[in-house]
Structure formats: C-alpha cells, structure tokens
Design a protein around this motif. Structure first.
Motif, PDB file in Angstrom:
ATOM      1  N   PHE A  28     -85.467  32.949 -26.236  1.00 33.27           N
ATOM      2  CA  PHE A  28     -85.879  32.882 -24.831  1.00 33.27           C
ATOM      3  C   PHE A  28     -86.217  31.449 -24.423  1.00 33.27           C
ATOM      4  O   PHE A  28     -85.930  31.028 -23.296  1.00 33.27           O
ATOM      5  N   ALA A  29     -86.847  30.690 -25.343  1.00 31.02           N
ATOM      6  CA  ALA A  29     -87.234  29.315 -25.037  1.00 31.02           C
ATOM      7  C   ALA A  29     -86.025  28.410 -24.825  1.00 31.02           C
ATOM      8  O   ALA A  29     -86.138  27.365 -24.186  1.00 31.02           O
ATOM      9  N   VAL A  30     -84.862  28.797 -25.327  1.00 30.28           N
ATOM     10  CA  VAL A  30     -83.626  28.034 -25.108  1.00 30.28           C
ATOM     11  C   VAL A  30     -82.873  28.562 -23.893  1.00 30.28           C
ATOM     12  O   VAL A  30     -82.355  27.793 -23.081  1.00 30.28           O
ATOM     13  N   VAL A  31     -82.828  29.865 -23.735  1.00 33.81           N
ATOM     14  CA  VAL A  31     -82.059  30.464 -22.647  1.00 33.81           C
ATOM     15  C   VAL A  31     -82.665  30.136 -21.281  1.00 33.81           C
ATOM     16  O   VAL A  31     -81.941  29.841 -20.316  1.00 33.81           O
ATOM     17  N   ILE A  32     -83.986  30.160 -21.171  1.00 35.41           N
ATOM     18  CA  ILE A  32     -84.630  29.902 -19.874  1.00 35.41           C
ATOM     19  C   ILE A  32     -84.302  28.504 -19.344  1.00 35.41           C
ATOM     20  O   ILE A  32     -83.902  28.345 -18.187  1.00 35.41           O
ATOM     21  N   PRO A  33     -84.453  27.417 -20.131  1.00 35.89           N
ATOM     22  CA  PRO A  33     -84.046  26.096 -19.625  1.00 35.89           C
ATOM     23  C   PRO A  33     -82.557  25.998 -19.301  1.00 35.89           C
ATOM     24  O   PRO A  33     -82.173  25.287 -18.358  1.00 35.89           O
ATOM     25  N   VAL A  34     -81.698  26.694 -20.045  1.00 42.38           N
ATOM     26  CA  VAL A  34     -80.265  26.651 -19.750  1.00 42.38           C
ATOM     27  C   VAL A  34     -79.983  27.276 -18.381  1.00 42.38           C
ATOM     28  O   VAL A  34     -79.201  26.742 -17.581  1.00 42.38           O
ATOM     29  N   PHE A  35     -80.625  28.403 -18.091  1.00 39.01           N
ATOM     30  CA  PHE A  35     -80.465  29.003 -16.759  1.00 39.01           C
ATOM     31  C   PHE A  35     -81.057  28.115 -15.670  1.00 39.01           C
ATOM     32  O   PHE A  35     -80.525  28.046 -14.551  1.00 39.01           O
ATOM     33  N   GLY A  51     -72.309  19.491 -17.807  1.00 38.07           N
ATOM     34  CA  GLY A  51     -73.027  19.245 -19.053  1.00 38.07           C
ATOM     35  C   GLY A  51     -73.859  20.401 -19.536  1.00 38.07           C
ATOM     36  O   GLY A  51     -74.625  20.240 -20.498  1.00 38.07           O
ATOM     37  N   MET A  52     -73.734  21.574 -18.915  1.00 39.20           N
ATOM     38  CA  MET A  52     -74.611  22.690 -19.276  1.00 39.20           C
ATOM     39  C   MET A  52     -74.373  23.150 -20.715  1.00 39.20           C
ATOM     40  O   MET A  52     -75.324  23.416 -21.464  1.00 39.20           O
TER      41      MET A  52
END
Length: 473
Positions: A28-35, A51-52
């Motif tokens: 979750f800590a990685v997915v939230i910043p990616v979104f 660059g996403m």
C-alpha cells in the motif's frame, strides 16, 4: 522391566515476527504514491505521465530491499515503521515532482540562477542513499547497546557537526542562516545528523546521572527544583543552544537541540520541574536573541503580522502566500496538481512543501499526514516502553522526541503557530541531509524494537522437565 525416557524441552513462546504484515503494508505504501503520481500527471497534462512506471519500480525496489534486510536481520522489529517512512518518502517525491512541473518555478529559477534542473531526480537519488544508510545501520548495528560505549565520543562528534557551518570557507550563509556546509559541490546540513549523535550522548549521560538529577532536589511551589550543582547540565545545553541561535541564526536546530534534552531529562527523572524550567529557559533565550538578531527578528515579524511587511521582507511575503495556500485549500483541497502553492517561490519544495499539502489535499490531507507522522512517533514511544535496558529506553525516546519536535516546529511555523525555523519536513521536503538522516533514525528505532520484541532464549533443560515412564512386560 524396561525403562523408556521421554525428554521435553520447555522453551520460550515464539513471538510473531509480523514481517508478512509489514510486506502487505509496504505494498500500500508503494501503490498510494504511484496513484498520486498518476493523478498529478492527469491534472497537469491530461495524460499518463511518462515517468510513472520508472518511479513506481524504483520506489518498489527500494522498499523491497529495505524489507528483505529487516526480514533477515531484524525479524521481530515493529511492522509499521518501515511502511510509514516509505509512504511519506514516496509522497514527498510526488509533491516535489509536481512542483518541478510548475512554469512559475521554472521561470523563477531561470531568472534567479540562469538555469533550471528538476529536483525530483536528485531527491530519488537521496532516497536511495537514505535506504542504503538504513540498510547499513541494520547490518552494522547488531545491538544498540554498543552505542553506549561511545557516549562522550558522541558528544565531541555532535559539537563538531554543529560548529562546522561556522568554519570559514566551509560553511555557507543561506538566507541569513548558517546551517549548511559545502563539500565537493554538495550542500550538507550537519545539524540533521547531529540530532542522532546527540540522542546517543544524552542517553548514555542521563542513564548514569539520572539518580542524582531525580532524587536530590528541593520543593518550591509544588515543583521539585534541582540543587545548584545539578543545574550544570541543563545550563550548559541551554548555553550551547543559545550560541547556535546567535552565531548560526538557526532557531530550528536550537529548539530541537534543547527540547530533545529536556524531554529525555524528564523521561529519565520523572520530574515535571524540568519541563517547566526547560520551557521557561527556551522562551527567555528565544526572546533575548530575537531582540538583537535581525534574521530571527524578521521571522518573528513575519509570524506576528505578515501582511504588514509583505512588500519589504521576503519572509513576510512567503508567509502571506503560505497562509493563502492553506485558506484556498479548504476541507478537501483543490486536487493534486491543481493548486497555486508554487507562487511561494524557491522554497516551495523545501521549507514550505506542507503548504502544497494544505492547498491541494486540504485540511483532510494535512490531518492524514500529521497522523502518519504521529504514528511514527507513537511506535517509537512504544519501542521505548518495550525496551529492556535503560539506555535503549532513553535512546528510543530521544529519537522519537527529536522527530516529533521537528514535525512541530516545521508544521507549526508553516501554519503560523510559531515563527518559521527554516527546518525541513522529514521525508516530505527536498533535501538530501534530511532524508538520509531520518532513514538512519528509522533504522536505529527498528533495531531497538527488534531487540525489545525478540523472545528470550530457551532455558536449559532441568530435571523437572524430564518425565520417566515405566513400562512393564
């Protein structure tokens, strides 16, 4: 008659390692910043940012390496510290990249420096170095109690770090504050590392002296006041913090330095009088220095009434922009990438990055970020309570207290609660020294929590644990 003997070993109850919980939270800590990165790209350009994928893979790789190291070398550590730090670091990268896309900031940089270079790639590199520092702490620091051997060496190292910005040719003056040194083309803020070294010194010193500071005292108006000869430590630390404030014009480091010592002194002695005396001395020192230090006085004026001096002082102009950013954000904010906090200027991604949170994510986003920071402090305090040795208790409390104080002085300064200090928001703002030092801080807390939660070794078998059964033919 034959005798059959069965031996059972009574061992310690195996505590859960919670590493799978940490891994799920890290996802979750990685997915939230990616979104959030995707949201910014759609808001600014109306399309998926190029660059996403690289950003997401880079953040996931850093988080994965950190998790594997914790799983191997600190299996019983607190499962929340690493995901919280990763989430804040990832969101900081998104906010810095969002401000990099601002035409206003690009134009301001071109006018001021003659060129523009985005800060997000540099911050990604600093984050990687921070993770490397985190890994190094866990690999090299097998037991936090080893640090107790270096109590007075830590004191000397901390003083050197605090005095480095005053060395001619090495220290640099940045907008009135002398808190930076320049080495090989890189700017370093030694105070960020000094707070960790000071926590080690304070922990070792107070562990030895706490009885003298707690028991030998006199009662006056409901407070237990220390004897005159026991006032030496707090008077010395107070004097050093004033010297930092006078010669370096650095209100933030001075408050952090003195406040951390008072917190640890209170934890070691359980005397409320130290808190009262510490607050009184810090206010007296700040008021005294502000009366003749122009840089500090300008920040006090910007705090008291920024609109009265907005046309004359840069600090007042920035403060008015910050307050309007928070005001325009409302409850839910304008949306990522749709605010105007870049009007603040060159410090939008460092000192005042929290204003971007307030405008684009609103009061809700501000409270969420403060909740994440509060959780890190809470887990640090819980680690302190669970530690089995007094040095570990004091060290975990000191690091948590320093982290909490930095959040308070930065968020309080940006939101107008206290004068601006010039410090950076941990993990969120642009700055290599800050992100590297705070990853080292998280690493030490994880090491202490692993030691505290690790089950005790199984005791040796005793005669009572042997059961003998007689089998008759």
């Amino acid at each position: 008659m034959s005798v059959v003997t069965n031996t059972t070993t009574i061992g310690a109850i195996e505590a859960p390692s919670r590493r799978n919980t940490e891994l799920a939270l890290l996802a979750f800590a990685v997915v939230i910043p990616v979104f959030a990165y995707l949201n910014v790209g759609l808001a600014i350009d109306g399309k998926v940012p190029a660059g996403m994928l690289g950003y997401g893979l880079g953040l996931a790789l850093l988080a994965g390496v950190a998790h594997l190291v914790v799983r191997k070398w600190a299996p019983y550590a607190d499962p929340l510290l690493l995901p919280l730090a990763t989430l804040l670091n990832g969101m900081g990268l998104v906010l810095i990249w969002r401000l990099d896309q601002s035409p206003r900031l690009i134009a301001t940089s071109m006018q001021r420096y003659g060129s523009f270079s985005p800060d997000a790639p540099s911050q990604m590199m600093y984050s990687a170095i921070g993770i490397a520092m985190f890994v190094g702490v866990l690999l090299m620091l097998k037991d936090h109690r080893v640090l107790q051997r270096y109590t007075y060496i830590s004191m000397v190292a901390a003083l050197i770090l605090l005095l480095l910005p005053l060395v001619p040719g090495l220290g640099t003056d940045s907008f009135g504050a002398k808190i930076w040194i320049r080495v090989a083309g890189f700017s370093i803020q030694p105070g960020e590392f000094a707070k960790i070294v000071l926590a080690v010194f304070f922990s070792g010193y107070l562990m030895v002296k706490r009885d003298a500071l707690a028991l030998a005292s006199r009662r006056f108006m409901g407070l237990y006041l220390p004897r005159g000869r026991d006032l030496g430590p707090i008077l010395t630390i107070w004097a050093v913090s004033l010297l930092i404030l006078i010669f370096e014009n650095d209100l933030g480091t001075s408050l952090l330095f003195f406040g951390m010592f008072v917190i640890m002194l209170y934890v070691a002695t359980e005397r409320t009088s130290w808190i009262v005396m510490g607050l009184g001395m810090s206010v007296a020192g700040a008021v005294g220095v502000a009366s003749f230090a122009g840089h500090v006085q300008a920040r006090v004026d910007a705090w008291a009434d920024p609109f009265s001096c907005a046309d004359k002082v840069d600090a007042c102009d920035q403060m008015t922009e910050v307050l309007m950013s928070f005001g325009s954000g409302g409850i839910l904010g304008t949306g990522l990438g749709q605010g105007n906090s870049d009007l603040i200027g060159f410090a939008a991604n460092s000192d005042f990055i929290f204003a971007t949170v307030g405008e684009e994510l609103g009061l809700t986003g501000v409270m969420v970020f403060l909740l994440f920071y509060g959780l890190i402090v809470e887990r640090g305090i819980r680690t302190s309570l669970a530690a089995r040795d007094p040095f570990g208790k004091l060290l975990a409390m000191g690091l948590s207290g320093a982290f909490a104080l930095q959040i308070f002085v930065v968020a309080g300064g940006v939101m107008g609660l206290i004068p601006l200090t010039g410090m950076t928001m941990p993990f969120l703002a642009y700055g290599g020294s800050s992100v590297i030092a705070n990853w080292a801080l998280i690493g030490i807390l994880i090491r202490i929590s692993d030691t505290a939660r690790r089950p005790a070794p199984a005791p040796a078998p005793s005669p009572d644990a042997e059961m003998t059964q007689v089998v008759r033919p």
